[in-house]
Design an enzyme around this catalytic site. Structure first.
Site, PDB file in Angstrom:
ATOM      1  N   SER A  69     -15.119   9.899  33.347  1.00 54.01           N
ATOM      2  CA  SER A  69     -14.685   8.916  34.347  1.00 54.01           C
ATOM      3  C   SER A  69     -15.609   7.702  34.381  1.00 54.01           C
ATOM      4  CB  SER A  69     -14.662   9.550  35.741  1.00 54.01           C
ATOM      5  OG  SER A  69     -13.896  10.729  35.728  1.00 54.01           O
TER       6      SER A  69
HETATM    7  N1  SAH Z   1     -15.580  15.292  35.031  1.00 54.24           N
HETATM    8  C1  SAH Z   1     -15.520  14.993  33.612  1.00 54.24           C
HETATM    9  C2  SAH Z   1     -14.291  14.197  33.222  1.00 54.24           C
HETATM   10  C3  SAH Z   1     -13.028  14.900  33.535  1.00 54.24           C
HETATM   11  S1  SAH Z   1     -11.636  14.503  32.512  1.00 54.24           S
HETATM   12  C4  SAH Z   1     -16.782  14.356  33.123  1.00 54.24           C
HETATM   13  O1  SAH Z   1     -17.707  14.142  33.929  1.00 54.24           O
HETATM   14  O2  SAH Z   1     -16.858  14.103  31.926  1.00 54.24           O
HETATM   15  C5  SAH Z   1     -10.582  15.776  33.119  1.00 54.24           C
HETATM   16  C6  SAH Z   1     -10.820  17.118  32.481  1.00 54.24           C
HETATM   17  O3  SAH Z   1     -10.030  18.054  33.208  1.00 54.24           O
HETATM   18  C7  SAH Z   1     -10.367  17.202  31.043  1.00 54.24           C
HETATM   19  O4  SAH Z   1     -11.438  17.590  30.238  1.00 54.24           O
HETATM   20  C8  SAH Z   1      -9.269  18.271  31.072  1.00 54.24           C
HETATM   21  O5  SAH Z   1      -9.259  19.105  29.928  1.00 54.24           O
HETATM   22  C9  SAH Z   1      -9.637  19.068  32.309  1.00 54.24           C
HETATM   23  N2  SAH Z   1      -8.568  19.834  32.949  1.00 54.24           N
HETATM   24  C10 SAH Z   1      -7.275  19.508  33.119  1.00 54.24           C
HETATM   25  N3  SAH Z   1      -6.620  20.486  33.782  1.00 54.24           N
HETATM   26  C11 SAH Z   1      -7.544  21.448  34.047  1.00 54.24           C
HETATM   27  C12 SAH Z   1      -7.489  22.710  34.713  1.00 54.24           C
HETATM   28  N4  SAH Z   1      -6.361  23.196  35.249  1.00 54.24           N
HETATM   29  N5  SAH Z   1      -8.633  23.430  34.804  1.00 54.24           N
HETATM   30  C13 SAH Z   1      -9.787  22.967  34.258  1.00 54.24           C
HETATM   31  N6  SAH Z   1      -9.882  21.797  33.609  1.00 54.24           N
HETATM   32  C14 SAH Z   1      -8.785  21.039  33.516  1.00 54.24           C
END
Ligand code: SAH
Length: 222
Positions: free
Chosen positions: A65
Site C-alpha cells: 500500500s
Molecule cells: N499489507 C500488505 C499489502 C496488502 S496487499 C503490505 O504491507 O505489503 C493485499 C494482500 O491481501 C495480498 O497479498 C493478497 O494476496 C492478500 N489477500 C487477499 N485476500 C486474502 C484473504 N482472504 N486472506 C489473507 N490474505 C488475503
C-alpha cells in the site's frame, strides 16, 4: 539494517511530505514509518521507487500500500504497546512491521503461499520476532489467538466478515476497506461494552479480499 544513507533521507522526506503534511499527527506512528526500511519490502527493481507516494507491485498481482494509507490505517487502529494485532493481507509484511514497531504482537495472514513465505523470511531477516505470518484465508480471522485489540484488513471487502467482529476484543478497533472492486471507504469499527460503533474514514482502492467471507475466488484467478 540500513546500508544506503539515501534511503533514510528519502524516508524522512516521505514522512514529512506525505504523512505530516496530510495530517498524520501520531508521533509514534511517524517514528515507526521513519524507522522501517520500506525499500527492503519491495522487489530489487522497485527499490528506487520504494518511498514514492503510491502503492507498488510486490509480485503475484498484489501491491504494497501507499505509505499514507499504511500510516492512516495504523493511526486509526490506535495501537498500544502490548496489543495483540491481527492483519489480514500480509503481502510484503511492511504493514505488519509497522505494527510490530509500535510494540504490538502481530499475527498476519496471507492467502498466497509464496507471498506468505517471502514475508516470513523477510521479517525474520529484518528482526521482527513478534510477527507471526500465517498462510490461509483471513476473511475468517484467526481464532487461535483471538481476541485481538486491533484488526487491520489491507484488502477490500464487500462487507465486514462476521468472524472479525467476533474476534475483536472489548475496546478493540477494526479498520477495513469496504466497497466494490474498484473503490472502497476505509471504515473504523470499535467494540465498546459489547456494542459496535462505525465511522467512515478515507476513500481508498485496495486489491480484493478473496475468501469465504469476502469476494469469491473466481473474481481473481490466482
Ligand atoms: N499489507 C500488505 C499489502 C496488502 S496487499 C503490505 O504491507 O505489503 C493485499 C494482500 O491481501 C495480498 O497479498 C493478497 O494476496 C492478500 N489477500 C487477499 N485476500 C486474502 C484473504 N482472504 N486472506 C489473507 N490474505 C488475503
Amino acid at each position: 539494517m540500513e546500508q544506503n544513507p539515501a534511503f533514510s533521507l528519502q524516508r524522512r522526506a516521505m514522512v514529512e511530505q506525505q504523512l505530516c503534511r496530510r495530517g498524520i499527527r501520531d508521533e509514534r506512528v511517524l517514528a515507526a514509518m521513519l524507522k522501517v526500511p520500506r525499500h527492503e519490502f519491495v522487489a530489487p527493481e522497485q527499490r528506487a521507487a520504494a518511498y514514492d507516494d503510491r502503492p507498488l507491485p510486490i509480485g503475484e498481482s498484489e501491491t504494497i500500500s501507499q505509505p499514507y494509507m499504511v500510516a492512516s490505517m495504523t493511526a486509526a487502529a490506535r495501537i498500544l504497546a502490548g496489543d495483540k494485532a491481527l492483519e489480514i493481507g500480509a503481502g510484503s509484511g511492511y504493514q505488519a512491521a509497522i505494527l510490530a514497531e509500535l510494540g504490538a504482537s502481530v499475527v498476519t495472514i496471507e492467502r498466497n503461499p509464496s507471498l506468505a513465505q517471502c514475508a516470513r523470511d523477510r521479517l525474520r531477516r529484518l528482526g521482527y520476532p513478534n510477527v507471526h505470518v500465517v498462510t490461509g484465508d483471513g476473511s475468517e480471522g484467526y481464532p487461535p489467538d483471538a481476541p485481538y485489540n486491533a484488526i487491520l484488513v489491507t484488502a477490500g471487502s464487500p462487507r465486514v466478515p462476521p468472524p472479525l467482529l467476533d474476534q475483536l476484543a472489548e475496546g478493540g478497533r477494526l479498520v477495513i476497506p469496504i466497497g466494490d472492486l474498484h473503490q472502497q471507504i476505509l471504515q473504523l469499527i470499535f467494540k465498546r461494552g459489547g456494542e459496535l460503533a462505525r465511522r467512515d474514514l478515507d476513500p481508498c482502492q485496495f486489491v480484493p479480499l478473496v475468501g469465504k467471507q469476502a469476494w469469491p475466488e473466481k473474481i481473481r484467478p490466482n
